[in-house]
Design a protein around this motif. Structure first.
Motif, PDB file in Angstrom:
ATOM      1  N   LEU A 130       0.818  -1.215   0.000  1.00 49.99           N
ATOM      2  CA  LEU A 130       0.000   0.000   0.000  1.00 49.99           C
ATOM      3  C   LEU A 130       0.848   1.261   0.000  1.00 49.99           C
ATOM      4  O   LEU A 130       0.438   2.289  -0.532  1.00 49.99           O
ATOM      5  CB  LEU A 130      -0.951  -0.005   1.192  1.00 49.99           C
ATOM      6  N   GLU A 139       1.507   1.841  -3.601  1.00 49.68           N
ATOM      7  CA  GLU A 139       0.326   2.141  -4.398  1.00 49.68           C
ATOM      8  C   GLU A 139      -0.305   3.484  -4.044  1.00 49.68           C
ATOM      9  O   GLU A 139      -0.834   4.178  -4.908  1.00 49.68           O
ATOM     10  CB  GLU A 139      -0.721   1.034  -4.215  1.00 49.68           C
ATOM     11  N   LEU A 140      -0.281   3.873  -2.765  1.00 49.68           N
ATOM     12  CA  LEU A 140      -1.059   5.026  -2.323  1.00 49.68           C
ATOM     13  C   LEU A 140      -0.227   6.214  -1.863  1.00 49.68           C
ATOM     14  O   LEU A 140      -0.776   7.299  -1.672  1.00 49.68           O
ATOM     15  CB  LEU A 140      -1.994   4.606  -1.175  1.00 49.68           C
ATOM     16  N   ILE A 176      -9.310   4.994   3.961  1.00 51.65           N
ATOM     17  CA  ILE A 176      -9.444   3.535   3.934  1.00 51.65           C
ATOM     18  C   ILE A 176     -10.510   3.156   4.950  1.00 51.65           C
ATOM     19  O   ILE A 176     -10.350   3.388   6.148  1.00 51.65           O
ATOM     20  CB  ILE A 176      -8.103   2.849   4.260  1.00 51.65           C
TER      21      ILE A 176
END
Length: 123
Positions: free
Chosen positions: A40, A43-44, A119
């Motif tokens: 993550l 990706e983020l 999230i």
């Protein structure tokens, strides 16, 4: 000496080549361990040094679709734009608010960071 044939030499077609072993039978049930995991952070997160994760306790920010146990990803390096969702400091407390039009840092609150992802907890 007499020349019987002439011309270009050709490659021998019946040459023996050792083969590569091929997998036979059933596939291994452990092949999923070979797949890479999703990171993550990769990706983020754009700027790792300026990014923070904050877990929300309670439903005080329900109007922004931020619920109890959600995790916010906050980037402090991003510039402030109109209508960005931001974590602010107002009267000594952290709050969440959209940045109003014409905002300046000399106003009634300080922008701590811009919320880039929310999230949600599935439970």
């Amino acid at each position: 000496m007499e020349i019987i044939t002439s011309g270009k030499l050709t490659k021998v077609k019946s040459r023996h080549e050792p083969g590569v072993s091929k997998q036979t039978g059933f596939t291994s049930p452990a092949t999923h361990y070979l797949e890479p995991t999703i990171d993550l952070n990769q990706e983020l997160v754009v700027n790792r040094d300026a990014t923070f994760f904050v877990r929300i306790d309670g439903n005080a920010f329900k109007e922004y679709n931020i619920l109890d146990r959600d995790v916010l990803i906050i980037d402090r390096s991003l510039s402030r734009n109109f209508d960005d969702l931001a974590l602010i400091i107002q009267e000594g407390e952290f709050k969440i608010q959209r940045i109003p039009f014409g905002f300046s840092e000399e106003g009634e609150f300080i922008v701590w960071g811009i919320i880039t992802y929310i999230i949600h907890s599935a439970r």
